[in-house]
Structures are given as C-alpha cells and as structure tokens.
Design a protein around this motif. Structure first.
Motif, PDB file in Angstrom:
ATOM      1  N   THR A  42      18.669   8.825 -18.692  1.00  7.14           N
ATOM      2  CA  THR A  42      18.641   7.853 -17.602  1.00  7.14           C
ATOM      3  C   THR A  42      17.850   8.446 -16.446  1.00  7.14           C
ATOM      4  OG1 THR A  42      20.839   7.053 -18.239  1.00  7.14           O
ATOM      5  CG2 THR A  42      20.029   6.438 -16.051  1.00  7.14           C
ATOM      6  N   GLY A  43      16.892   7.674 -15.912  1.00  9.57           N
ATOM      7  CA  GLY A  43      16.091   8.138 -14.788  1.00  9.57           C
ATOM      8  C   GLY A  43      16.078   7.122 -13.665  1.00  9.57           C
ATOM      9  N   LEU A  44      15.791   7.586 -12.457  1.00 14.01           N
ATOM     10  CA  LEU A  44      15.710   6.688 -11.311  1.00 14.01           C
ATOM     11  C   LEU A  44      14.734   7.255 -10.278  1.00 14.01           C
ATOM     12  CD1 LEU A  44      17.662   7.973  -8.764  1.00 14.01           C
ATOM     13  CD2 LEU A  44      19.374   7.450 -10.497  1.00 14.01           C
ATOM     14  N   TRP A  45      14.178   6.350  -9.495  1.00 13.29           N
ATOM     15  CA  TRP A  45      13.215   6.718  -8.447  1.00 13.29           C
ATOM     16  C   TRP A  45      13.493   5.899  -7.198  1.00 13.29           C
ATOM     17  CZ3 TRP A  45       9.419   8.869  -5.685  1.00 13.29           C
ATOM     18  CH2 TRP A  45       8.619   8.078  -4.878  1.00 13.29           C
ATOM     19  N   ALA A  46      13.371   6.558  -6.048  1.00  5.76           N
ATOM     20  CA  ALA A  46      13.432   5.880  -4.758  1.00  5.76           C
ATOM     21  C   ALA A  46      12.345   6.450  -3.870  1.00  5.76           C
ATOM     22  CB  ALA A  46      14.801   6.044  -4.106  1.00  5.76           C
ATOM     23  N   PRO A  80      10.108   7.516  -0.498  1.00  2.00           N
ATOM     24  CA  PRO A  80      10.526   8.323   0.662  1.00  2.00           C
ATOM     25  C   PRO A  80      11.196   7.533   1.782  1.00  2.00           C
ATOM     26  CG  PRO A  80       8.379   9.044  -0.109  1.00  2.00           C
ATOM     27  CD  PRO A  80       8.722   7.816  -0.898  1.00  2.00           C
ATOM     28  N   ASP A  81      10.730   6.303   2.040  1.00  2.00           N
ATOM     29  CA  ASP A  81      11.342   5.562   3.139  1.00  2.00           C
ATOM     30  C   ASP A  81      12.701   4.962   2.784  1.00  2.00           C
ATOM     31  OD1 ASP A  81      10.484   3.597   1.441  1.00  2.00           O
ATOM     32  OD2 ASP A  81       9.314   2.482   2.928  1.00  2.00           O
ATOM     33  N   LEU A  82      13.154   5.191   1.561  1.00  2.00           N
ATOM     34  CA  LEU A  82      14.478   4.720   1.159  1.00  2.00           C
ATOM     35  C   LEU A  82      15.514   5.841   1.125  1.00  2.00           C
ATOM     36  CD1 LEU A  82      13.526   2.359  -1.823  1.00  2.00           C
ATOM     37  CD2 LEU A  82      13.812   1.766   0.596  1.00  2.00           C
ATOM     38  N   THR A  83      15.091   7.075   1.347  1.00  2.00           N
ATOM     39  CA  THR A  83      16.000   8.217   1.250  1.00  2.00           C
ATOM     40  C   THR A  83      16.403   8.716   2.627  1.00  2.00           C
ATOM     41  OG1 THR A  83      14.280   9.923   1.216  1.00  2.00           O
ATOM     42  CG2 THR A  83      14.851   8.895  -0.889  1.00  2.00           C
ATOM     43  N   LEU A  94      22.046   2.787  -7.472  1.00  2.00           N
ATOM     44  CA  LEU A  94      20.864   3.076  -6.651  1.00  2.00           C
ATOM     45  C   LEU A  94      20.764   2.084  -5.492  1.00  2.00           C
ATOM     46  CD1 LEU A  94      18.252   4.657  -6.160  1.00  2.00           C
ATOM     47  CD2 LEU A  94      17.109   3.099  -7.753  1.00  2.00           C
ATOM     48  N   SER A  95      20.955   0.809  -5.764  1.00  2.00           N
ATOM     49  CA  SER A  95      20.885  -0.200  -4.706  1.00  2.00           C
ATOM     50  C   SER A  95      21.952   0.049  -3.652  1.00  2.00           C
ATOM     51  CB  SER A  95      21.056  -1.602  -5.301  1.00  2.00           C
ATOM     52  OG  SER A  95      19.996  -1.909  -6.176  1.00  2.00           O
ATOM     53  N   GLU A  96      23.146   0.420  -4.099  1.00  2.00           N
ATOM     54  CA  GLU A  96      24.244   0.708  -3.171  1.00  2.00           C
ATOM     55  C   GLU A  96      23.907   1.895  -2.274  1.00  2.00           C
ATOM     56  OE1 GLU A  96      28.646   2.620  -3.699  1.00  2.00           O
ATOM     57  OE2 GLU A  96      28.126   0.967  -5.047  1.00  2.00           O
ATOM     58  N   ALA A  97      23.339   2.950  -2.868  1.00  4.80           N
ATOM     59  CA  ALA A  97      23.002   4.138  -2.079  1.00  4.80           C
ATOM     60  C   ALA A  97      21.891   3.848  -1.079  1.00  4.80           C
ATOM     61  CB  ALA A  97      22.580   5.269  -3.018  1.00  4.80           C
ATOM     62  N   VAL A  98      20.884   3.087  -1.510  1.00  7.36           N
ATOM     63  CA  VAL A  98      19.790   2.741  -0.601  1.00  7.36           C
ATOM     64  C   VAL A  98      20.297   1.877   0.549  1.00  7.36           C
ATOM     65  CG1 VAL A  98      17.659   1.401  -0.401  1.00  7.36           C
ATOM     66  CG2 VAL A  98      17.960   2.993  -2.309  1.00  7.36           C
ATOM     67  N   SER A  99      21.132   0.900   0.245  1.00  5.57           N
ATOM     68  CA  SER A  99      21.674   0.014   1.283  1.00  5.57           C
ATOM     69  C   SER A  99      22.522   0.785   2.286  1.00  5.57           C
ATOM     70  CB  SER A  99      22.514  -1.100   0.644  1.00  5.57           C
ATOM     71  OG  SER A  99      21.719  -1.912  -0.195  1.00  5.57           O
ATOM     72  N   ALA A 100      23.235   1.791   1.816  1.00  6.75           N
ATOM     73  CA  ALA A 100      24.089   2.590   2.696  1.00  6.75           C
ATOM     74  C   ALA A 100      23.297   3.594   3.511  1.00  6.75           C
ATOM     75  CB  ALA A 100      25.153   3.318   1.876  1.00  6.75           C
TER      76      ALA A 100
END
Length: 726
Positions: free
Chosen positions: A213-217, A219-222, A429-435
C-alpha cells in the motif's frame, strides 16, 4: 536507545567503485547505509563484496529456497527428488528473461555474483542461482500468468503457445532441462509431460506479494511543507528486514547527466531503487505488483528490463513526471506493474500502469517472435494519491469475471482485499490532510493501520488491512519542494530479530540526505502504537505458522531446498499448528476479535488430518470442526463483522470437515452444505450482479461445493492462503 552510528566497515582492496559501508543501530536493531559512486556494474560488484555475509544470511537464500521448493530439480539450489519438467520450465524462463534485459542490467547481475563470491569462502549458491534470484520478481509474474492460463484458458490459443514453450524447454538442451539434468542427454520419456501441463506448475503460485500500500501527499498538504511518499512493502520473504540497507548511489561517473538517488532495500537487492526511493530532483517512486495473463519472456535482444530496474532508471534519469513516463515507455516490459511517481517541486504525482505481452502464435518456430505489444498508461497528475494492487486505467482495468481480460485477482478474497485497503488508505489520508497534521509520525500510523474497511473498520491482524501480520517493511520519503536548498529526509523501518514483524511496527529510523556529499545525518526515530503489544504477539505467532508452512526449515535451521518428505510434512504441519494455537490464544487474551486466526487453524487442521498415514486424523478433524463451529457462532451472533464471502467459505468448509468426519449424506453435512451454497450464490449476486458473469473464483468454489458431496474426505480444497485468507 537513540539512533546511533556503530561503525564504518573497512573497504576491501577489491572494490571497484567508491563505496563506503556504515552500520547504524536503533533499538538494538542494525541497518546498513551503503554509499556508492561509480558505474552500475561496479556498484553491484561492491554491493556483493561488502554485504556478502549479509546476503547469504538474508533474503537471498529465501528466494532461492522458494524457487528450489517449487522446482525441486537443482543441484545448484539443493538436492531432492527431481521434477525435471518443472526445472526445465523455470530454467528456460529465467534465462530467456535475463537474456532479453539490457546489457547494463545483465552486467550488473554478473558483477553482483562475482562480488558476492569474492566475499565468501564457501558460498551456498552458484552464479546460475544468482541470475535466477535477480530476475525472480518478474519470472514469478510470468509463471503465475502461465498457471492462470492453464487453469482457466486451457483451450485458448494463448495457452497453446505457452504449452509449446514448456515443451521446447523440456526437449531442447540449449535451454536447459533442470540444473541437474542439463546436458545429460536422452528424451526423458519417463516424465509425463502431458500430466504436468494438465496439473500446472505446482503449488506456491498464489504468491504472497501483491499486498503493498502506498500514498502520496503534496508539500502544501503536509504539516512541515515536505512532500510525503509512503509505502508498505508486503510479501513472504521474512528475512527482508533482517539486513535492511539504505543505499545512496551516484552513477554520474558513467554518465554526467545522471542523478543521485537514495533507496531502501535489503542486502543482495541488485536494484534498491526498484522497491522505493527518491532522487536529488525531488522525484520519489514506489512499485506495486499486479497479475496478468498477457506476458512475454522477451526476444533475447536486450530491449526489455524487469520492472524494478525500470523504476530505478526513473530515479537515475528523471527530473519531471513526463520524463518518468518516457523512461517507462522506453523499455519493454515482461508483465504487469504500477509505478507511483511523485514530484515534490510541482506538488504532483501520477501512477504509471504498464504491461508487456506477446501476441502468441501456435506451432513451431523460433523461441522468440517479435510480436510484442506495449502498453503504458499514465494517470492524471494529482496532489494526493493512494495505490494498492489493482489497475485503475480503463485500458488495463480488471473486469470481475476476467475470462476476457488481461488482468485478474485470483480469488474473490483478493479482489475485495486490494479495494478495501485502497478505501481505508484513502479515507485515512483525507482525514489527515483535513486535520492539517500529516507528518512522518502520522504517516507511519497509517502504514501501521489494522482497520478493515469491509468489516466496519474493525481491527484485524491481517487480510484486508493496510498493515498485515506479514508486512515486511515501511519507507517514508520526505522531499522538499525547494531544490535549490533541499531538506530531504528518508525514513525506513528496521528489524533484525524474531520480533521484526509486522515491519511497520518496528522502529522507523530517519536520516537527512546530503546529496552533494552523498551522506546522511540522523534526524529521529518513531515506533507505531496502533495496536496493543498482545495483538502484535498474536501476529508474530501467526507469521511463525506462515513461515513453517510456506518457508519450512530443517532441524538444523536451514531452509528446505527441496520438497519435504511425507514424514517431514507431518512434522512441519504440527509446528505450524502449534504456532497457530499460540496465535489464537494471544489474540483472545488481547481482545483482538479477528476470526482469521481461527479460520486458518481450521483449514490447516483439516489439511493435516488428510496427510496419508496421519495417526491423529480423528483429533485433527475434531479440532477443525470445533473451530468451524466457533466461527459459525461468531457469524450467527454478529460478534465480529464479517463479509458475505467469509460467511460462505466458513459454511462450505464446515461441511467439508464434517463430510471427512462423517459421511457426505449425513444430515449435518447436508444442512451446512445447503447454507454454504446459498451464501455463495448470494455473494455472486451481491458482488457481481445477477447476469451470471461472476468472478472465476465463485465458479471454483461451486466446484468445491459439488466435490464435498460427491467425494467426502477426498474432496480437493483450494490451497490454504495465509495472505488474504482466501
């Protein structure tokens, strides 16, 4: 214990590149940081020389033992009863693939072998074995595709073509029979080729890979403004994390246009950038395995490359996403993969879905025919992305019945599993970005997540989870968007003992990268705390059972490099069952309500009972029956959320065990069987519609259901799948 430098290993005089090996330690576990400058073959030679002892003690013997166990025909890999056809098939397959790869790659393989042998006084394997291990990642895909054609398309022109391929491998000394028999002469008429082709290339083709399982976000989302490219590496090579290696590679002496790159791998991995890595331009990559019946062994002209080496070329040569796609298109591919490529400066990432195949032609002819079909499908770029193990591009996407498709998931369980992982990862991922709190530590928590999206997000030890009991390792690459003054970091998990699984729960060590000096500076460490210590204990017992079953060892601790005898098989099953007993008890003590532990124990008890000459047949079947009864109670009472697919298999396998204990016409068997068939039909309608076009695995289980009543104890059940729990 903080991350600390232990030693710089003295560089032998025989090294051919500028190579330096440093050993670091975190929480008592060690990892190697290997810095190398030079041409690729020289880098490979030094890798073999500097890490020779670790290679021989690490994942390399597991790869070779797996091949040998499947083939059981090689003096180079081990000894045992010779299945000469199997040996011929794998021997030719590996040779064809290697000879079709680029000169650059083949020189690297040869150099790795020479370097490794230069560092060992009495190596356990020879050059042919090294060659097989270096291309095994794609030959395994091809062998699986062949088995799938044999099982489900045996009347097709494609299968006829590859059947001829096997026949030629068997009859043509130039391509080798088995290692033991090559050059021995004779037609070996005593070996039933037709029978072998009818039954396929043997057990072990389910493959325990394909769980990454992989994911990407962007820089402006971290939280800290760095891109985040994270990935779990899953499989059944349990020694992978015993000798982890962070490689920093500079191939500019061979070509000044090349880029420096860093990659996480293991001792003996000829293409460290082929799993995951990042380069000095802010490009990061990760590789995900797919399944296909469209494949090729190449044309012997050096125009192909194994997928991991293509990905490493992206690290070495690509500065943009477009350049990464061009590199993937530049080479020919043996089978199906997805490469996820992110680019921190642009804040974008895409997936490159690829497949190579041959338009098969029936009849005699040259071993190679230039009928190659090339397909590379890049997705639209995105600022966030999740990847598991199924294609999303319309041109490559699997249709659920897969009889008319190039790509497939072999079981319904796997069909559900890869999609459940993707939904769960996308949601997290969406939850972490939103938070607004997405950072390295939170990314590790996502990689170590055990929620099952198909079971109301209930905690599970393995199966449809991002982290599995057998997850091997995790990496998190943090690339800065500012390439004038980058502040890049590379994080990787480190495990080196019997408690090193699951990999995402071992210590995560972080290093800041110095591209100009090709060096590292420690920046910290994390440990995931997503489940209780007791739950981890249950998972580790489960992995011990998995190892005893899939990677058996002899009494002296050496891996089996042949098929076990019947008596050894009984002993190994007892060892595996003992570990499963411990797993079930630990899970219950920890409150981990995961039916998978008991399900696999019931499956193994049933299988062990039917080994010829088993003296404990009655008690083993009784134990399996007790497990099935407990699982039926779980389903009936709703104690733990389960899928309709799980329910159908529990009922059908309950009937199978009762049929072996009693008689197929017994009332209990008939009742369980009827419920199981009804549940199976419901799954077919719910998941795949009422038009009759169901996943092929539904048809397989319908045949199993018929065999239970017709054959009783002799009913052939599908192989036990420790990975997705079928």
């Amino acid at each position: 214990m903080p991350l600390r430098h232990v030693e710089t290993v003295p560089t032998p005089d025989g090294c051919r590149a500028d190579s330096r090996l440093d050993v670091w330690e975190v929480e008592g576990r060690r990892l190697s940081v290997l810095r190398q400058r030079g041409a690729f073959p020289d880098i490979c030679f030094d890798h073999g020389l500097l890490l020779a002892a670790r290679i021989e003690d690490g994942v390399f013997p597991e790869i070779l033992a797996t091949i040998s166990h499947d083939v059981d025909a090689s003096q180079g890999l081990g000894t045992g009863t010779v299945d000469r056809i199997q040996g011929a098939f794998f021997n030719r397959l590996s040779r064809d693939v290697l000879q079709s790869c680029s000169d650059d790659f083949r020189r690297g393989v040869e150099a790795l072998a020479r370097g490794c042998f230069a560092g060992l006084t009495a190596p356990l394997f020879d050059a042919t074995a090294v060659e097989h291990a270096c291309v095994a990642i794609d030959t395994g895909n091809i062998a699986t595709g062949f088995e799938h054609l044999r099982s489900y398309r045996s009347r097709s022109e494609a299968y006829a073509h590859w059947r001829n391929y096997v026949t030629q491998a068997w009859m043509t000394t130039a391509w080798g029979r088995s290692y033991a028999d090559a050059g021995a002469g004779g037609a070996f008429d005593d070996v039933p080729l037709t029978e072998w082709l009818d039954r396929g290339p043997g057990p072990g083709r389910r493959r325990a890979g394909m769980g990454c399982t992989g994911l990407w976000a962007a820089p402006d989302l971290t939280a800290d403004g760095r891109g985040l490219h994270a990935r779990n590496f899953d499989g059944a090579f349990f020694s992978w994390n015993r000798h982890p290696v962070l490689s920093l590679i500079d191939e500019r002496p061979a070509n000044p246009a090349y880029l420096r790159y860093a990659a996480a791998g293991t001792a003996g991995l000829i293409y460290p950038g082929g799993i995951n890595g990042m380069n000095e331009a802010g490009i990061a990559v990760s590789l995900h395995q797919m399944s296909t019946v469209n494949f090729t062994v190449g044309d012997g002209r050096g125009r192909h490359d194994v997928a991991p080496y293509v990905q490493q070329r992206i690290l070495r040569e690509a500065r943009t996403l477009d350049e990464a796609v061009d590199i993937a298109r530049d080479r020919r591919h043996f089978a199906s993969w997805t490469i996820v490529v992110s680019h921190a400066p642009s804040g974008q990432a895409l997936r490159i879905e690829l497949n190579g195949s041959e338009e098969t032609r029936v009849g005699p002819g040259r071993p190679f025919a230039d009928t190659y079909v090339h397909r590379v499908e890049p997705s639209a770029a995105s600022d966030r992305l999740v990847q598991t193990n199924h294609f999303l591009a319309e041109a490559l996407r699997e249709r659920h019945d897969f009889l008319g498709d190039a790509h497939f998931t072999k079981t319904v369980g796997k069909w559900q599993e890869t999609r459940a992982r993707m939904r769960r990862a996308d949601g997290l991922l969406s939850e972490a970005v939103s938070a607004g709190g997405l950072d390295t530590e939170r990314a590790l928590a996502m990689l170590a997540d055990h929620g099952d999206a198909d079971a109301s997000d209930a905690t599970r030890g393995f199966g449809r989870t991002i982290c599995k009991a057998y997850s091997l390792a995790s990496s998190i690459m943090r690339a800065s968007p500012d390439r004038a003054a980058p502040s890049d970091q590379f994080w990787l998990t480190v495990g080196s003992d019997d408690a090193c699984t699951p990999g995402p729960h071992t210590p995560l060590a972080g290093f800041a990268l110095d591209w100009e000096g090709l060096g590292v500076t420690p920046v910290g460490q994390h440990v995931a705390s997503t489940v209780s210590p007791g739950a981890l204990t249950a998972m580790r017992h489960y992995v011990a059972a998995f190892q005893a079953y899939e990677r058996p060892r002899q009494p002296d601790g050496a891996l089996f490099r042949r098929k076990p005898t019947m008596e050894e098989l009984r002993t190994l099953r007892r060892i595996a069952l003992g570990a499963l007993d411990a797993a079930v008890a630990a899970a219950e003590n920890a409150g981990l309500a995961d039916p998978g532990f008991r399900y696999i124990r019931a499956r193994l008890r049933h299988e062990a009972a039917l080994v010829p000459g088993e003296p404990d047949r009655a008690s083993l079947l009784a134990g399996a029956a007790a497990d099935w009864s407990a699982l039926r109670d779980v389903v009936a009472e709703g104690q733990v959320p389960v899928t309709g697919w799980e329910r159908a298999r529990i009922l059908l396998l309950s009937a199978a065990t009762e049929a072996a204990r009693l008689e197929p016409d017994h009332a209990d068997v008939q009742a369980l069987h009827g419920q199981g068939v009804a549940a199976l039909d419901q799954v077919a309608a719910d998941l795949f519609g009422a038009d009759g076009r169901v996943h092929q695995d539904i048809k397989t289980w319908r045949k199993v259901a018929a065999a239970i009543l017709a054959d009783g104890a002799d009913a052939a059940l599908p192989d036990i799948d420790f990975v997705t729990v079928e």
